[in-house]
Design an enzyme around this catalytic site. Structure first.
Site, PDB file in Angstrom:
ATOM      1  N   ASP A 277       1.487  -4.810  -3.068  1.00 49.53           N
ATOM      2  CA  ASP A 277       2.637  -5.580  -3.150  1.00 49.53           C
ATOM      3  C   ASP A 277       2.484  -7.022  -3.107  1.00 49.53           C
ATOM      4  O   ASP A 277       1.795  -7.208  -2.006  1.00 49.53           O
ATOM      5  CB  ASP A 277       3.838  -4.737  -2.446  1.00 49.53           C
ATOM      6  CG  ASP A 277       3.856  -3.405  -2.901  1.00 49.53           C
ATOM      7  OD1 ASP A 277       3.499  -2.974  -4.228  1.00 49.53           O
ATOM      8  OD2 ASP A 277       4.532  -2.667  -2.354  1.00 49.53           O
TER       9      ASP A 277
HETATM   10  N1  URA Z   1       1.975   1.035  -0.532  1.00 49.83           N
HETATM   11  C1  URA Z   1       2.888   0.393  -0.671  1.00 49.83           C
HETATM   12  O1  URA Z   1       4.131   0.595  -0.600  1.00 49.83           O
HETATM   13  N2  URA Z   1       2.611  -1.185  -0.939  1.00 49.83           N
HETATM   14  C2  URA Z   1       1.326  -1.432  -1.119  1.00 49.83           C
HETATM   15  O2  URA Z   1       1.095  -2.663  -1.380  1.00 49.83           O
HETATM   16  C3  URA Z   1       0.330  -0.661  -0.906  1.00 49.83           C
HETATM   17  C4  URA Z   1       0.696   0.934  -0.609  1.00 49.83           C
END
Ligand code: URA
Length: 243
Positions: free
Chosen positions: A103
């Site tokens: 993310d």
């Molecule tokens: N899980 C999440 O919620 N975000 C990420 O970036 C990776 C795994």
């Protein structure tokens, strides 16, 4: 292969830059100065050198990035800086892409490569590649949460495979926790949604490892390096040609 293409592929610079190097007699093929970009070479047999340094041609390249927050795990985006913007000209020329996504507000280990078969294998749910994350959480995570992770958290659209939750520390006064979470899947916002399913909230998320690849302590946030031979050897378990 044309000599100018070979030189660009080796990361020497753009087509016009390598043309200048050729003109300046800085490139040799088997010890002889070559000035024509059109010269045909055999990248497997010929010895090409720039300023006396031998160049090797790589088909696949592998970058380990310590992704910062605020950058998106995509190759292009109209609004945000992408992880490709943090790499070098060779990476862009070789058209590397991230192996899976983090993310925008997640930081930590991200592998980028132009080896599509390897990326496909590493992301395949059948290969069960463990990803380890460290999360700061608003809320106190407890034994019940550990059991829920072990059983398989129920999300709205997916029942998660059993995962591991380790509680590293709890600040009872501040009602916060630091935890380590190991998952073999890679669903959208998975870690955040698993923690949310326990009634708590991830406030910071860092990926520490993916399979045998571990975020090096000395890799500053926002910086990268190529995979070492040892790290590449670790990826040979996927049975995909890496060179
Ligand atoms: N899980 C999440 O919620 N975000 C990420 O970036 C990776 C795994």
């Amino acid at each position: 292969m044309r000599l100018d293409k070979f030189l660009v592929d080796c990361g020497l610079g753009s087509r016009s830059q390598v043309k200048t190097y050729l003109k300046k007699k800085q490139v040799t093929v088997n010890g002889q100065v070559e000035t024509s970009p059109k010269t045909q070479i055999d990248e497997k047999k010929d010895q090409i050198a720039y300023q006396g340094q031998e160049l090797t041609h790589e088909t696949f390249v592998y970058y380990l990035l310590n992704k910062p927050k605020g950058v998106i795990s995509a190759t292009e985006d109209a609004r945000h800086k992408t992880v490709l913007d943090l790499l070098d000209e060779t990476a862009r020329h070789k058209q590397v892409f991230p192996v899976g996504r983090l993310d925008i507000d997640t930081h930590g280990l991200l592998l980028l490569t132009n080896n599509g078969d390897l990326a496909h294998a590493m992301l395949s749910p059948r290969k069960h590649v463990d990803k380890i994350y460290q999360a700061k959480v608003a809320g106190v995570m407890d034994e019940a949460d550990m059991q829920a992770f072990e059983k398989g958290i129920e999300l709205k659209d997916h029942t998660c495979q059993p995962a591991k939750l380790e509680i590293l520390s709890v600040d009872q006064a501040a009602r916060t926790s630091t935890v380590q979470i190991t998952i073999a899947e890679g669903k959208f916002h998975q870690v955040k949604r698993m923690v949310a399913a326990c009634g708590k909230e991830v406030t910071d998320l860092q990926r520490l490892s993916m399979g045998s690849l571990v975020l090096p302590d000395d890799l500053e946030i926002g910086t990268w390096r190529r995979l070492t031979q040892e790290e590449l050897d670790g990826l040979s378990v996927f049975g995909i040609p890496l060179a």
